[in-house]
Design a protein around this motif. Structure first.
Motif, PDB file in Angstrom:
ATOM      1  N   ASP A 168     -18.623 -64.946  -9.734  1.00 63.57           N
ATOM      2  CA  ASP A 168     -17.820 -66.203  -8.950  1.00 63.57           C
ATOM      3  C   ASP A 168     -17.617 -67.190 -10.120  1.00 63.57           C
ATOM      4  O   ASP A 168     -18.686 -67.851 -10.703  1.00 63.57           O
ATOM      5  CB  ASP A 168     -18.667 -66.917  -7.966  1.00 63.57           C
ATOM      6  N   ASP A 169     -16.151 -67.267 -10.510  1.00 63.03           N
ATOM      7  CA  ASP A 169     -15.771 -67.979 -11.570  1.00 63.03           C
ATOM      8  C   ASP A 169     -16.178 -69.563 -11.300  1.00 63.03           C
ATOM      9  O   ASP A 169     -16.437 -70.159 -12.242  1.00 63.03           O
ATOM     10  CB  ASP A 169     -14.249 -67.864 -11.732  1.00 63.03           C
ATOM     11  N   ASP A 170     -15.951 -70.033 -10.002  1.00 63.20           N
ATOM     12  CA  ASP A 170     -16.145 -71.417  -9.769  1.00 63.20           C
ATOM     13  C   ASP A 170     -17.719 -71.802  -9.914  1.00 63.20           C
ATOM     14  O   ASP A 170     -18.091 -72.684 -10.386  1.00 63.20           O
ATOM     15  CB  ASP A 170     -15.792 -71.702  -8.250  1.00 63.20           C
ATOM     16  N   GLU A 171     -18.385 -70.953  -9.547  1.00 62.52           N
ATOM     17  CA  GLU A 171     -20.100 -70.916  -9.664  1.00 62.52           C
ATOM     18  C   GLU A 171     -20.454 -71.148 -11.045  1.00 62.52           C
ATOM     19  O   GLU A 171     -21.064 -71.992 -11.520  1.00 62.52           O
ATOM     20  CB  GLU A 171     -20.685 -69.947  -8.942  1.00 62.52           C
ATOM     21  N   PHE A 172     -19.897 -70.061 -11.897  1.00 60.88           N
ATOM     22  CA  PHE A 172     -20.141 -70.255 -13.370  1.00 60.88           C
ATOM     23  C   PHE A 172     -19.509 -71.382 -13.897  1.00 60.88           C
ATOM     24  O   PHE A 172     -20.463 -72.124 -14.557  1.00 60.88           O
ATOM     25  CB  PHE A 172     -19.283 -69.017 -14.058  1.00 60.88           C
ATOM     26  N   ARG A 173     -18.389 -72.041 -13.528  1.00 61.49           N
ATOM     27  CA  ARG A 173     -18.059 -73.361 -14.393  1.00 61.49           C
ATOM     28  C   ARG A 173     -19.186 -74.485 -13.753  1.00 61.49           C
ATOM     29  O   ARG A 173     -19.443 -75.415 -14.577  1.00 61.49           O
ATOM     30  CB  ARG A 173     -16.573 -73.737 -13.695  1.00 61.49           C
ATOM     31  N   ARG A 174     -19.496 -74.408 -12.358  1.00 64.85           N
ATOM     32  CA  ARG A 174     -20.265 -75.414 -12.193  1.00 64.85           C
ATOM     33  C   ARG A 174     -21.632 -75.504 -12.914  1.00 64.85           C
ATOM     34  O   ARG A 174     -22.153 -76.367 -13.062  1.00 64.85           O
ATOM     35  CB  ARG A 174     -20.459 -75.166 -10.497  1.00 64.85           C
ATOM     36  N   MET A 175     -22.008 -74.247 -13.067  1.00 67.61           N
ATOM     37  CA  MET A 175     -23.234 -73.981 -13.826  1.00 67.61           C
ATOM     38  C   MET A 175     -23.002 -74.614 -15.284  1.00 67.61           C
ATOM     39  O   MET A 175     -24.020 -75.469 -15.868  1.00 67.61           O
ATOM     40  CB  MET A 175     -23.689 -72.485 -14.020  1.00 67.61           C
ATOM     41  N   VAL A 176     -22.062 -74.242 -16.006  1.00 71.50           N
ATOM     42  CA  VAL A 176     -21.819 -74.835 -17.214  1.00 71.50           C
ATOM     43  C   VAL A 176     -21.650 -76.274 -17.257  1.00 71.50           C
ATOM     44  O   VAL A 176     -22.345 -77.015 -18.060  1.00 71.50           O
ATOM     45  CB  VAL A 176     -20.437 -73.916 -17.748  1.00 71.50           C
ATOM     46  N   GLU A 177     -20.870 -76.928 -16.275  1.00 72.88           N
ATOM     47  CA  GLU A 177     -21.036 -78.338 -16.178  1.00 72.88           C
ATOM     48  C   GLU A 177     -22.205 -78.969 -16.149  1.00 72.88           C
ATOM     49  O   GLU A 177     -22.737 -79.862 -16.744  1.00 72.88           O
ATOM     50  CB  GLU A 177     -20.234 -78.820 -15.135  1.00 72.88           C
ATOM     51  N   LYS A 178     -23.197 -78.483 -15.208  1.00 79.02           N
ATOM     52  CA  LYS A 178     -24.269 -78.694 -14.820  1.00 79.02           C
ATOM     53  C   LYS A 178     -25.356 -78.876 -16.110  1.00 79.02           C
ATOM     54  O   LYS A 178     -26.000 -79.810 -16.731  1.00 79.02           O
ATOM     55  CB  LYS A 178     -25.041 -78.095 -14.045  1.00 79.02           C
ATOM     56  N   GLY A 179     -25.257 -77.606 -17.016  1.00 79.08           N
ATOM     57  CA  GLY A 179     -25.925 -77.681 -18.116  1.00 79.08           C
ATOM     58  C   GLY A 179     -25.606 -78.504 -19.187  1.00 79.08           C
ATOM     59  O   GLY A 179     -26.323 -79.076 -19.855  1.00 79.08           O
ATOM     60  N   THR A 180     -24.188 -78.675 -19.288  1.00 79.12           N
ATOM     61  CA  THR A 180     -23.549 -79.761 -20.398  1.00 79.12           C
ATOM     62  C   THR A 180     -24.229 -81.200 -20.013  1.00 79.12           C
ATOM     63  O   THR A 180     -24.533 -81.787 -20.707  1.00 79.12           O
ATOM     64  CB  THR A 180     -22.179 -79.676 -20.204  1.00 79.12           C
ATOM     65  N   ARG A 181     -24.378 -81.547 -18.693  1.00 76.21           N
ATOM     66  CA  ARG A 181     -24.642 -82.877 -18.476  1.00 76.21           C
ATOM     67  C   ARG A 181     -26.168 -83.193 -18.718  1.00 76.21           C
ATOM     68  O   ARG A 181     -26.656 -84.044 -19.424  1.00 76.21           O
ATOM     69  CB  ARG A 181     -24.418 -83.065 -17.006  1.00 76.21           C
TER      70      ARG A 181
END
Length: 255
Positions: free
Chosen positions: A224-237
């Motif tokens: 799931d590309d959207d879920e992956f992006r959300r995980m990356v954003e969460k980790g970046t924060r």
């Protein structure tokens, strides 16, 4: 175009009652053992060679089998090359490694015993005798959890409950509890399935053993590309306040 074939030479040298063994004089047990070991070496764990396609001729001199008629098996030739250039058994087929260990043990007990395997065309190969030191690294097995993707070809069992899973042609036998199989509502037999198991993994070879079924997965995992992006954003924060040189500071500061 006709598939490429190859010829391999397997020989065993020994002296019995001060007489060199050969096609005309060889102990029956040695003949039977050597024939079995040659077959085991050829087939390996992945059945690279079909024994029905193999033709064997016996040459003069020591007991020598010339094996021909089979399709070239890349892993078989690769293992022979590894045995020619290295004394490590870690990175060859496990069944072939067992054969080498048996030959080495037999040669250690009898200095007259020597084995030789080679490509008949190039004559490049390896030998096993009383001076050989083929060995494996100390095996370390760790408990792991894995997902296996395959087709269930059998499940149940009168005495021991298990699942037989076909994974790309390799049949895995996976232990299971009777309750877990009884509670499974979906008919899994002869259907693609993803199952979650525990197992023991060899840290050197990556081999797995002692499978135990944990569950049948109801849904096939998808990306799931959207879920992956959300995980990356969460980790970046989460890492936003961590300095770039945190690793150097952890190691005691820069030089």
């Amino acid at each position: 175009m006709k598939p490429s074939t190859n010829k391999l030479l397997f020989t065993v040298t020994d002296r019995i009652d001060d007489t060199e063994i050969g096609p005309r004089s060889v102990p029956l047990n040695l003949l039977g053992e050597f024939q079995k070991e040659v077959k085991e070496f050829l087939i390996g764990t992945t059945h690279d060679v079909d024994p029905k396609e193999v033709t064997v001729s016996i040459e003069d001199g020591s007991l020598a089998f010339v094996v021909s008629g089979f399709l070239v098996a890349a892993s078989l030739l690769s293992d022979i090359e590894k045995l020619r250039t290295s004394h490590s058994l870690d990175h060859i087929d496990s069944k072939r490694a067992h054969v080498i260990e048996r030959w080495q043990s037999a040669s250690a007990q009898n200095p007259n015993r020597r084995y030789f395997v080679a490509n008949k065309t190039t004559q490049l190969g390896f030998s096993v005798d009383s001076n050989s030191n083929y060995s494996r690294s100390d095996e370390i097995w760790v408990n792991v959890e894995k997902y296996l993707d395959g087709i269930v070809i059998d499940l149940g069992g009168k005495k021991d409950a298990n699942v037989h899973l076909d994974v790309q042609g390799k049949i895995l036998k996976i232990s299971a509890s009777r309750n877990l199989l009884a509670e499974e509502e979906k008919n899994r037999l002869y259907r693609p399935s993803i199952i979650r198991v525990t197992a023991e993994e060899n840290l050197v070879t990556g081999d797995l053993r002692n499978y135990q079924l944990l569950s049948f997965e109801t849904n096939c995992p998808t990306y799931d590309d959207d879920e992956f992006r959300r995980m990356v954003e969460k980790g970046t924060r989460a890492w936003s306040d961590v300095p770039d040189n945190w690793l150097e500071e952890l190691r005691g500061g820069s030089a």
